[in-house]
Enzyme design. Structure first.
Site, PDB file in Angstrom:
ATOM      1  CD  GLU A 171      -0.898  -0.215   3.753  1.00  0.00           C
ATOM      2  OE1 GLU A 171      -0.558   0.521   4.691  1.00  0.00           O
ATOM      3  OE2 GLU A 171      -1.573  -1.256   3.928  1.00  0.00           O
TER       4      GLU A 171
ATOM      5  CE  LYS B 224      -6.441  -8.908   9.598  1.00  0.00           C
ATOM      6  NZ  LYS B 224      -4.977  -8.682   9.514  1.00  0.00           N
TER       7      LYS B 224
ATOM      8  CE  LYS C 102      -2.460   2.431   7.315  1.00  0.00           C
ATOM      9  NZ  LYS C 102      -1.576   1.239   7.171  1.00  0.00           N
TER      10      LYS C 102
ATOM     11  CB  CYS D 154      -4.460  -0.573   5.139  1.00  0.00           C
ATOM     12  SG  CYS D 154      -4.300  -2.243   5.833  1.00  0.00           S
TER      13      CYS D 154
ATOM     14  CB  THR E 297      11.918 -30.010  10.100  1.00  0.00           C
ATOM     15  OG1 THR E 297      12.874 -30.588  11.002  1.00  0.00           O
ATOM     16  CG2 THR E 297      12.447 -30.109   8.684  1.00  0.00           C
TER      17      THR E 297
ATOM     18  CG  ASP F  55       7.614 -31.951  13.541  1.00  0.00           C
ATOM     19  OD1 ASP F  55       6.424 -31.603  13.497  1.00  0.00           O
ATOM     20  OD2 ASP F  55       8.193 -32.264  14.593  1.00  0.00           O
TER      21      ASP F  55
END
Length: 549
Positions: free
Chosen positions: A43, A189, A121, A157, A404, A303
């Site tokens: 896309e 995802k 789209k 999409c 951090t 961290d």
């Protein structure tokens, strides 16, 4: 009949229309040599995604149009090759107070020097990181084109997440659906995409090829892993995740029935998936913006240790510099552990004591602070001294400062504005503290312990006052992160969280801290998004608000 389809899983750069066009041309030529007659690109592959308000500039849109024509011209001699390229199409009438949208998120089918079809789209996402209503108008039509006698239906999409566009394509004669995508990554995802596309294929009774973008764009990551599913919803093929790839799918056509097949690359999952996302995010942010390297303050804490390990994986040791800046309260084991980790990773390591500068600030403010006890003021002075030093090194040598701070700290304001928040890119901004520990342990389990174990097992501390521990000021991180997830990511209210068994005082305290520290987050550097709701494009809350929950 058999048709070879190539998904060009590309890492494009927003605004580099010439470079993106050349990347598409090179991929298409290579795919043609391998026998492909249909090449799919992601896309908005011409301009990159998301291009944001660049889409509002007429010169940007004109450059996109020119790049589409360039791709068509350069591939004109490849007989029978069909290439689907994503690009913005149209224009807008824009004034100072009004805008009439006539711009579409489109994809064009190019063949032998011509634009055969342009599809707009239909379904525009406008949630989480998406803001497509700002830029695009919904398309109305369908697009079904022929490749060697096969009828191919084109969706883009979000279209494939809804039933109607696919059903309209089938009604127009499509035997196969192809879907260019730029679907931002968050944990889990990839599996969700495959499941939803399998549902769509079953619902409409057609196989589907999902062509996905890969790469980092500011805070957003695209994870690749393009795939194909058959009409029964079964996974036919899947490309590697987090890397560019020319991914070939075979379409076997028997009458009206089309069966897809292809390679199935192993996919990272769990903490491995998150690690790859963070590494890709750092690599592309630094590389695409032209920074020669990075530097960070290495404290001996968990961290900064995690950020250092990610940076080295992303960029290599020669582009990473660690600076230890001890204060009067820095424990000797912090020095030892920081130096040891830098040695294990082979990065440049320097020490600059902030003690003389801290004493100078104390003396300068002694008259103003006379009779007052030391508090967070003195703690923040130390953090800001470190920020000044890191930014000075950045200015002098060109390397960008990686901050951090983690998501738990960003949520509660356990960070210092113009201090440890000073920098150009926040690598673990969307990584909760409990996940920081998980990722550190995951990295050490990969065969080489790069993070000294004591860094992981020590109680976390900012070391800005004697015997300081994070839990002096915050609930235990297991509790804090659970409340944070429920409130911030899942939109649960205070009463709902309390009803789930959390202490009312902890819930009130954490949610209040989230609210009152919005002003800090507005001034924080951009950072990598790995959850479905990060502090950034996903989170747009007012600084001034009296709403309790």
């Amino acid at each position: 009949m058999a048709l070879t389809i190539c998904t060009a899983q590309l890492n494009v750069v927003v605004g580099d229309m010439q470079g993106n066009a050349q990347k598409i041309v090179a991929a298409a030529r290579k795919a043609y040599e391998q026998g492909a007659r249909l090449v799919l690109t992601p896309e908005l592959s011409i301009c990159g995604y998301p291009a944001e308000d660049l889409l509002l500039r007429p010169a940007f849109m004109a450059a996109c149009d020119d790049a589409v024509q360039q791709v068509a011209r350069e591939l004109a001699g490849l007989k029978g090759l069909h290439v689907v390229v994503g690009h913005p199409h149209g224009s807008a009438i824009r004034g100072k107070s009004v805008q009439v949208q006539q711009r579409y998120n489109a994809a064009s089918v190019l063949c032998e020097g011509r634009v055969l079809e342009t599809y707009a789209k239909r379904e525009l996402p406008n949630y989480q990181v998406f803001d497509e209503y700002r830029y695009f108008t919904r398309g109305q039509g369908t697009c079904v084109f022929q490749v060697e006698g096969l009828s191919v239906g084109l969706l883009i999409c979000e279209d494939a997440w809804f039933a109607e566009p696919a059903q309209l394509a089938r009604a127009s004669g499509a035997q196969l659906l192809v879907v260019p995508n730029a679907s931002p990554f968050h944990a889990g995802k990839s599996g969700e995409r495959v499941a939803r596309m399998a549902d769509r294929a079953q619902d409409v009774g057609l196989p589907l090829v999902y062509a996905h973008l890969v790469g980092g764009q500011d805070e957003v990551i695209f994870d690749g892993a393009s795939f194909a599913v058959n009409a029964d919803g079964s996974l036919a093929a899947i490309a590697p995740a987090f890397e560019e790839d020319l991914f070939y799918v075979q379409a076997d056509v028997q009458g009206d029935a089309v069966t897809l097949s292809g390679p199935r690359a192993a996919q990272p999952d769990g903490d491995a998936e998150l690690w790859h996302a963070l590494v890709l995010g750092v690599r592309d942010y630094i590389g695409k913006n032209g920074f020669p390297g990075v530097l960070l303050g290495l404290s001996g804490g968990i961290d900064s240790a995690l950020v250092l390990a990610i940076a080295v994986d992303a960029l290599g040791k020669d582009k990473v510099r660690a600076v230890m800046m001890p204060s009067p309260y820095t424990a000797s084991i912090s020095w030892i552990d920081a130096a040891e980790m830098a040695k294990r990773l082979g990065v440049r390591y320097d020490e600059i004591s902030i003690k003389p500068m801290f004493e100078s600030f104390r003396q300068a403010l002694a008259g103003e602070f006379a009779g007052l006890p030391e508090d967070t003021t003195e703690e923040n002075i130390q953090a800001r001294i470190r920020g000044v030093l890191l930014m000075a090194l950045s200015n002098k040598f060109g390397s960008i400062v990686l901050t951090t701070g983690n998501k738990s700290e960003m949520a509660t304001g356990y960070c210092t504005l113009y201090g440890d928040m000073a920098g150009g890119f926040a690598v673990i901004k969307d990584v909760a503290k409990t996940l920081v520990y998980r990722l550190a342990n995951w990295k050490n389990a990969q065969g080489h312990e790069v993070i000294p174990q004591r860094i992981i097992t020590r109680p976390p501390s900012a070391e800005l006052r004697p015997d300081q521990k994070d839990q002096d000021s915050l609930p235990p991180y297991e509790v804090l992160d659970a409340i944070l997830q429920r409130y911030m990511e899942d939109d649960q209210g205070i009463e709902q969280i309390v009803a789930a068994g959390f202490d009312p005082a902890d819930v009130e305290r954490v949610t209040r801290l989230i609210k009152v520290n919005e002003y800090k987050r507005r001034q924080s550097p951009v950072g990598i998004r790995i959850t479905h709701r990060a502090f950034g494009r996903d989170w747009r809350y007012p600084i001034t608000s009296r709403f309790r929950a």
